[in-house]
Design a protein around this motif. Sequence first.
Motif, PDB file in Angstrom:
ATOM      1  N   ASN A   3      31.747  18.814  67.600  1.00  0.00           N
ATOM      2  CA  ASN A   3      32.522  19.656  68.491  1.00  0.00           C
ATOM      3  C   ASN A   3      33.743  20.160  67.725  1.00  0.00           C
ATOM      4  OD1 ASN A   3      33.030  20.889  70.889  1.00  0.00           O
ATOM      5  ND2 ASN A   3      33.654  19.040  71.999  1.00  0.00           N
ATOM      6  N   VAL A   4      34.003  21.457  67.736  1.00  0.00           N
ATOM      7  CA  VAL A   4      35.122  22.004  66.970  1.00  0.00           C
ATOM      8  C   VAL A   4      36.435  21.766  67.701  1.00  0.00           C
ATOM      9  CG1 VAL A   4      33.679  23.756  65.914  1.00  0.00           C
ATOM     10  CG2 VAL A   4      34.903  24.295  68.031  1.00  0.00           C
ATOM     11  N   PRO A   5      37.591  21.843  67.001  1.00  0.00           N
ATOM     12  CA  PRO A   5      38.890  21.578  67.633  1.00  0.00           C
ATOM     13  C   PRO A   5      39.128  22.470  68.847  1.00  0.00           C
ATOM     14  CG  PRO A   5      39.102  21.681  65.259  1.00  0.00           C
ATOM     15  CD  PRO A   5      37.702  22.116  65.571  1.00  0.00           C
ATOM     16  N   THR A   6      39.830  21.921  69.814  1.00  0.00           N
ATOM     17  CA  THR A   6      40.235  22.566  71.073  1.00  0.00           C
ATOM     18  C   THR A   6      39.064  22.825  72.016  1.00  0.00           C
ATOM     19  OG1 THR A   6      40.049  24.928  70.401  1.00  0.00           O
ATOM     20  CG2 THR A   6      42.091  23.742  69.805  1.00  0.00           C
ATOM     21  N   ASN A   7      37.845  22.511  71.620  1.00  0.00           N
ATOM     22  CA  ASN A   7      36.711  22.702  72.520  1.00  0.00           C
ATOM     23  C   ASN A   7      36.797  21.754  73.708  1.00  0.00           C
ATOM     24  OD1 ASN A   7      35.466  24.734  71.153  1.00  0.00           O
ATOM     25  ND2 ASN A   7      33.597  23.584  70.675  1.00  0.00           N
ATOM     26  N   GLY A  49      19.682  16.643  76.042  1.00  0.00           N
ATOM     27  CA  GLY A  49      20.789  16.111  76.825  1.00  0.00           C
ATOM     28  C   GLY A  49      21.893  15.474  76.028  1.00  0.00           C
ATOM     29  N   ALA A  50      22.067  15.864  74.777  1.00  0.00           N
ATOM     30  CA  ALA A  50      23.183  15.327  73.998  1.00  0.00           C
ATOM     31  C   ALA A  50      24.501  15.854  74.552  1.00  0.00           C
ATOM     32  CB  ALA A  50      23.044  15.714  72.532  1.00  0.00           C
ATOM     33  N   ALA A  51      25.576  15.103  74.332  1.00  0.00           N
ATOM     34  CA  ALA A  51      26.887  15.493  74.866  1.00  0.00           C
ATOM     35  C   ALA A  51      27.979  15.082  73.901  1.00  0.00           C
ATOM     36  CB  ALA A  51      27.114  14.841  76.231  1.00  0.00           C
ATOM     37  N   LEU A  52      29.081  15.848  73.934  1.00  0.00           N
ATOM     38  CA  LEU A  52      30.251  15.541  73.116  1.00  0.00           C
ATOM     39  C   LEU A  52      31.503  15.643  73.966  1.00  0.00           C
ATOM     40  CD1 LEU A  52      29.405  17.511  69.847  1.00  0.00           C
ATOM     41  CD2 LEU A  52      29.675  15.036  70.021  1.00  0.00           C
ATOM     42  N   ALA A  53      32.442  14.745  73.721  1.00  0.00           N
ATOM     43  CA  ALA A  53      33.702  14.777  74.450  1.00  0.00           C
ATOM     44  C   ALA A  53      34.570  15.923  73.941  1.00  0.00           C
ATOM     45  CB  ALA A  53      34.425  13.447  74.297  1.00  0.00           C
ATOM     46  N   ALA A  54      35.604  16.246  74.676  1.00  0.00           N
ATOM     47  CA  ALA A  54      36.511  17.334  74.289  1.00  0.00           C
ATOM     48  C   ALA A  54      37.218  17.013  72.979  1.00  0.00           C
ATOM     49  CB  ALA A  54      37.537  17.555  75.397  1.00  0.00           C
ATOM     50  N   GLY A  55      37.557  18.061  72.251  1.00  0.00           N
ATOM     51  CA  GLY A  55      38.306  17.896  71.018  1.00  0.00           C
ATOM     52  C   GLY A  55      37.417  17.679  69.815  1.00  0.00           C
ATOM     53  N   VAL A  56      37.978  17.110  68.777  1.00  0.00           N
ATOM     54  CA  VAL A  56      37.238  16.900  67.532  1.00  0.00           C
ATOM     55  C   VAL A  56      36.475  15.592  67.634  1.00  0.00           C
ATOM     56  CG1 VAL A  56      37.384  16.720  65.028  1.00  0.00           C
ATOM     57  CG2 VAL A  56      39.021  18.148  66.271  1.00  0.00           C
TER      58      VAL A  56
END
Length: 213
Positions: A3-7, A49-56
């Motif tokens: 996940n890229v920054p600020t996402n 269904g993969a997921a990433l939290a906010a931020g880097v």
Amino acid sequence: TKNVPTNQAVSGLNFTDTLPTNVTVFAAPTTPQCGAMVSSTTGSITVTGAALAAGVTSCQITVQVTSSTIGVYNNNDNDNISAVAGGLDTTGVNATLNVVAATQLTKAYNPASIPAGDTSVLTFTITNAAGNPAQSGIGFTDTLNANVTVSGLPTSPQCGGGVVTGSGNVISVTGASLTAGQATCTISVVVTSLIAGVYPNTSTNITDLDGGL
């Protein structure tokens, strides 16, 4: 997956990786990974269904693969990745698997026949196939037949690796190496037996193979 920054947090990341011809999944992948279901067929890997939290943040999905055919196998975004969902960007995805000929181990006694109480030299030969890159971390253990024992401590190192013995009849080699291309090295250990008999030291005596041996 990254996940890229600020996402903001992202979810519903999906993709399928169809492996190159002659590359197959070695074992069923662990699931879930990255919060996703990971499934496989013989020649493909599917993530849903993969997921990433906010931020880097980043996570990894790992699957063991194998090939029995020598060659260079390129796994890239244009030819192998499909069914992309969730805004996942696969641009530049590229991984190359280089499958080389196995490093070979052979062994022989010299002389192959001795009077009881005399000695013979057991020589292990490690051979790197032509065109192979340099090899390292090569190792194995040879458990001698009952009534055959090591006569004195073996020279160490040999083939650039450590050679040790244990329990009188166990020979262990660790950390041996070979240069690139066609290369051969030998490891020699003196053995003896006080009891007359025929003692076949075959591939079943070899365990703990390391370094693609």
